[in-house]
Motif scaffolding. Structure first.
Motif, PDB file in Angstrom:
ATOM      1  N   ALA A 167      -8.619  15.348  13.525  1.00 50.28           N
ATOM      2  CA  ALA A 167      -8.943  14.018  14.628  1.00 50.28           C
ATOM      3  C   ALA A 167      -8.088  13.440  14.234  1.00 50.28           C
ATOM      4  CB  ALA A 167     -10.246  13.885  14.476  1.00 50.28           C
ATOM      5  N   ALA A 168      -8.013  12.741  12.487  1.00 47.29           N
ATOM      6  CA  ALA A 168      -6.801  11.548  13.527  1.00 47.29           C
ATOM      7  C   ALA A 168      -5.490  12.018  13.690  1.00 47.29           C
ATOM      8  CB  ALA A 168      -7.211  11.013  12.060  1.00 47.29           C
ATOM      9  N   PHE A 169      -5.333  13.033  12.832  1.00 46.61           N
ATOM     10  CA  PHE A 169      -3.547  13.442  12.943  1.00 46.61           C
ATOM     11  C   PHE A 169      -3.877  13.694  14.531  1.00 46.61           C
ATOM     12  CE2 PHE A 169      -0.217  16.769  14.001  1.00 46.61           C
ATOM     13  CZ  PHE A 169       0.541  16.684  13.069  1.00 46.61           C
ATOM     14  N   CYS A 170      -4.364  14.354  15.296  1.00 43.40           N
ATOM     15  CA  CYS A 170      -4.025  14.646  17.332  1.00 43.40           C
ATOM     16  C   CYS A 170      -4.196  13.867  17.664  1.00 43.40           C
ATOM     17  CB  CYS A 170      -5.353  15.448  17.138  1.00 43.40           C
ATOM     18  SG  CYS A 170      -4.704  17.358  16.878  1.00 43.40           S
ATOM     19  N   GLY A 171      -4.923  12.117  17.468  1.00 47.62           N
ATOM     20  CA  GLY A 171      -4.948  11.308  17.967  1.00 47.62           C
ATOM     21  C   GLY A 171      -3.514  10.478  17.524  1.00 47.62           C
ATOM     22  N   GLY A 172      -3.237  10.819  16.675  1.00 51.33           N
ATOM     23  CA  GLY A 172      -1.980   9.881  16.919  1.00 51.33           C
ATOM     24  C   GLY A 172      -0.876  11.118  17.591  1.00 51.33           C
ATOM     25  N   LEU A 173      -0.731  12.130  17.704  1.00 50.10           N
ATOM     26  CA  LEU A 173      -0.191  12.816  18.628  1.00 50.10           C
ATOM     27  C   LEU A 173       0.071  12.061  19.876  1.00 50.10           C
ATOM     28  CD1 LEU A 173      -0.196  16.933  17.981  1.00 50.10           C
ATOM     29  CD2 LEU A 173       1.203  14.816  17.023  1.00 50.10           C
ATOM     30  N   LEU A 174      -1.121  11.954  20.612  1.00 47.89           N
ATOM     31  CA  LEU A 174      -1.759  11.539  21.787  1.00 47.89           C
ATOM     32  C   LEU A 174      -1.334   9.880  22.194  1.00 47.89           C
ATOM     33  CD1 LEU A 174      -3.360  11.994  24.688  1.00 47.89           C
ATOM     34  CD2 LEU A 174      -5.474  11.440  23.449  1.00 47.89           C
ATOM     35  N   GLY A 175      -1.575   9.869  20.692  1.00 50.40           N
ATOM     36  CA  GLY A 175      -0.764   8.467  20.644  1.00 50.40           C
ATOM     37  C   GLY A 175       0.066   7.806  21.781  1.00 50.40           C
ATOM     38  N   PHE A 176       1.804   9.388  20.940  1.00 48.84           N
ATOM     39  CA  PHE A 176       2.041   8.869  20.967  1.00 48.84           C
ATOM     40  C   PHE A 176       3.314   9.632  21.928  1.00 48.84           C
ATOM     41  CE2 PHE A 176       3.418  12.329  17.842  1.00 48.84           C
ATOM     42  CZ  PHE A 176       3.994  13.021  18.505  1.00 48.84           C
ATOM     43  N   VAL A 177       2.805  10.570  22.751  1.00 48.91           N
ATOM     44  CA  VAL A 177       3.069  11.659  23.802  1.00 48.91           C
ATOM     45  C   VAL A 177       3.807  10.953  25.136  1.00 48.91           C
ATOM     46  CG1 VAL A 177       1.092  11.731  25.334  1.00 48.91           C
ATOM     47  CG2 VAL A 177       3.095  13.513  25.056  1.00 48.91           C
ATOM     48  N   HIS A 178       3.303   9.542  25.264  1.00 52.25           N
ATOM     49  CA  HIS A 178       3.997   8.513  26.330  1.00 52.25           C
ATOM     50  C   HIS A 178       4.807   8.435  26.074  1.00 52.25           C
ATOM     51  CE1 HIS A 178       0.471  10.137  29.541  1.00 52.25           C
ATOM     52  NE2 HIS A 178      -0.256   9.976  28.289  1.00 52.25           N
ATOM     53  N   LEU A 179       5.170   7.354  24.990  1.00 48.65           N
ATOM     54  CA  LEU A 179       6.740   6.711  24.533  1.00 48.65           C
ATOM     55  C   LEU A 179       7.410   8.444  23.929  1.00 48.65           C
ATOM     56  CD1 LEU A 179       4.931   4.931  21.118  1.00 48.65           C
ATOM     57  CD2 LEU A 179       5.510   4.341  23.875  1.00 48.65           C
ATOM     58  N   TRP A 180       7.066   9.136  23.950  1.00 45.27           N
ATOM     59  CA  TRP A 180       7.856  10.158  23.592  1.00 45.27           C
ATOM     60  C   TRP A 180       8.613  11.108  24.877  1.00 45.27           C
ATOM     61  CZ3 TRP A 180       7.996  14.974  25.743  1.00 45.27           C
ATOM     62  CH2 TRP A 180       8.929  16.270  25.369  1.00 45.27           C
ATOM     63  N   ILE A 181       8.126  11.044  26.259  1.00 44.20           N
ATOM     64  CA  ILE A 181       8.119  11.383  27.191  1.00 44.20           C
ATOM     65  C   ILE A 181       9.021  10.183  28.023  1.00 44.20           C
ATOM     66  CG2 ILE A 181       7.230  11.442  30.326  1.00 44.20           C
ATOM     67  CD1 ILE A 181       4.953  12.727  28.517  1.00 44.20           C
ATOM     68  N   GLU A 182       8.476   8.996  27.320  1.00 45.95           N
ATOM     69  CA  GLU A 182       9.965   8.048  27.942  1.00 45.95           C
ATOM     70  C   GLU A 182      10.403   7.740  27.606  1.00 45.95           C
ATOM     71  OE1 GLU A 182       7.509   3.827  27.177  1.00 45.95           O
ATOM     72  OE2 GLU A 182       5.920   4.287  28.347  1.00 45.95           O
ATOM     73  N   GLU A 183      11.003   8.090  26.372  1.00 44.78           N
ATOM     74  CA  GLU A 183      12.295   7.958  25.264  1.00 44.78           C
ATOM     75  C   GLU A 183      13.022   9.500  26.413  1.00 44.78           C
ATOM     76  OE1 GLU A 183      13.480   8.861  21.296  1.00 44.78           O
ATOM     77  OE2 GLU A 183      12.169   7.860  21.240  1.00 44.78           O
ATOM     78  N   THR A 184      11.953  10.813  26.419  1.00 41.76           N
ATOM     79  CA  THR A 184      13.359  11.498  26.499  1.00 41.76           C
ATOM     80  C   THR A 184      13.245  12.572  27.939  1.00 41.76           C
ATOM     81  OG1 THR A 184      11.068  13.067  26.150  1.00 41.76           O
ATOM     82  CG2 THR A 184      12.491  12.134  24.376  1.00 41.76           C
ATOM     83  N   GLY A 185      12.287  11.620  28.613  1.00 44.87           N
ATOM     84  CA  GLY A 185      11.811  12.000  30.437  1.00 44.87           C
ATOM     85  C   GLY A 185      11.420  13.735  30.085  1.00 44.87           C
ATOM     86  N   ALA A 186      10.665  13.995  29.157  1.00 44.82           N
ATOM     87  CA  ALA A 186       9.739  14.954  29.026  1.00 44.82           C
ATOM     88  C   ALA A 186      10.607  16.336  29.199  1.00 44.82           C
ATOM     89  CB  ALA A 186       8.112  14.671  29.682  1.00 44.82           C
ATOM     90  N   ALA A 187      11.975  16.601  28.576  1.00 44.72           N
ATOM     91  CA  ALA A 187      12.821  17.360  28.656  1.00 44.72           C
ATOM     92  C   ALA A 187      12.594  17.918  27.841  1.00 44.72           C
ATOM     93  CB  ALA A 187      14.435  17.051  29.360  1.00 44.72           C
TER      94      ALA A 187
END
Length: 217
Positions: free
Chosen positions: A172-192
């Motif tokens: 739960a903690a690990f997957c919460g961390g993924l959800l926490g950074f996914v939008h940062l990753w999208i902003e950085e990479t454009g989801a490419a």
């Protein structure tokens, strides 16, 4: 002596509700057509008239089943999310690597090579907007909740000697961390989906694993 009885006809089943069957068929046609349009256009950029034409139903029939086009998209996206998450979790459940620590297995299963393609697909399903709306954010959260459930089952199966509650809390903690950074990753990479975006994903995963402690074995 009485002759043996012949075969007994089975009792009749419940009567077929043709109206209900037709209604279910129309609803499925609408959802299937919406799914095709969402995949084709990477989002919900289509009208009710286009959806009705693709489903071979009337505009009125669409509104008999759904109050708004957003309701159609939400249901379709929910179904797509289940399919995407099932593929993600199946990879973990069928992993042929020798079990490592729970945290190491989570990190390996969630690497950029594994998750970036499905996150990119998920991003497209949800409309492809860098700043998601409330509906898109809720659907993304739903996807990660499903992923957490599936990963908990997979990790519990791979690590039967580790306390089940400890596994559940760590996943739960690990997957919460993924959800926490996914939008940062999208902003950085454009989801490419590129080698660089996969490296960026792995960097974020590394940050998550760095702040989590492994449960005792």
């Amino acid at each position: 002596m009485a002759a043996p009885a012949g075969p007994v006809d089975p009792p009749p089943g419940p009567p077929v509700d043709r109206r209900a069957a037709l209604k279910a068929k129309s609803r499925k046609a609408i959802l299937d057509a919406a799914a095709d349009l969402m995949r084709e256009r990477q989002g919900t950029g289509f009208s009710v008239d286009e959806l009705a034409a693709a489903a071979d139903v009337s505009r009125r029939t669409v509104f008999n089943h759904f109050a708004t086009l957003a309701d159609v998209a939400t249901e379709v996206a929910g179904q797509m999310l289940v399919e995407v998450v099932d593929r993600m979790s199946a990879r973990a459940a069928n992993d042929e690597r020798e079990p490592d620590t729970v945290l190491a297995d989570l990190a390996a299963t969630s690497s950029g090579d594994h998750l970036v393609p499905v996150v990119v697909e998920l991003f497209g399903i949800l409309g492809g907007e860098p700043q998601p709306g409330e509906r898109e954010a809720l659907l993304m959260q739903r996807a990660f909740n499903l992923f957490t459930e599936r990963m908990t089952a997979a990790m519990t199966g791979r690590h039967p000697d580790v306390d089940a509650l400890a596994v559940r809390l760590l996943v739960a903690a690990f997957c919460g961390g993924l959800l926490g950074f996914v939008h940062l990753w999208i902003e950085e990479t454009g989801a490419a989906d590129t080698p660089g975006s996969r490296r960026a994903w792995d960097r974020f995963v590394g940050r998550v694993t760095a702040v989590l402690r492994e449960p005792g074995t």
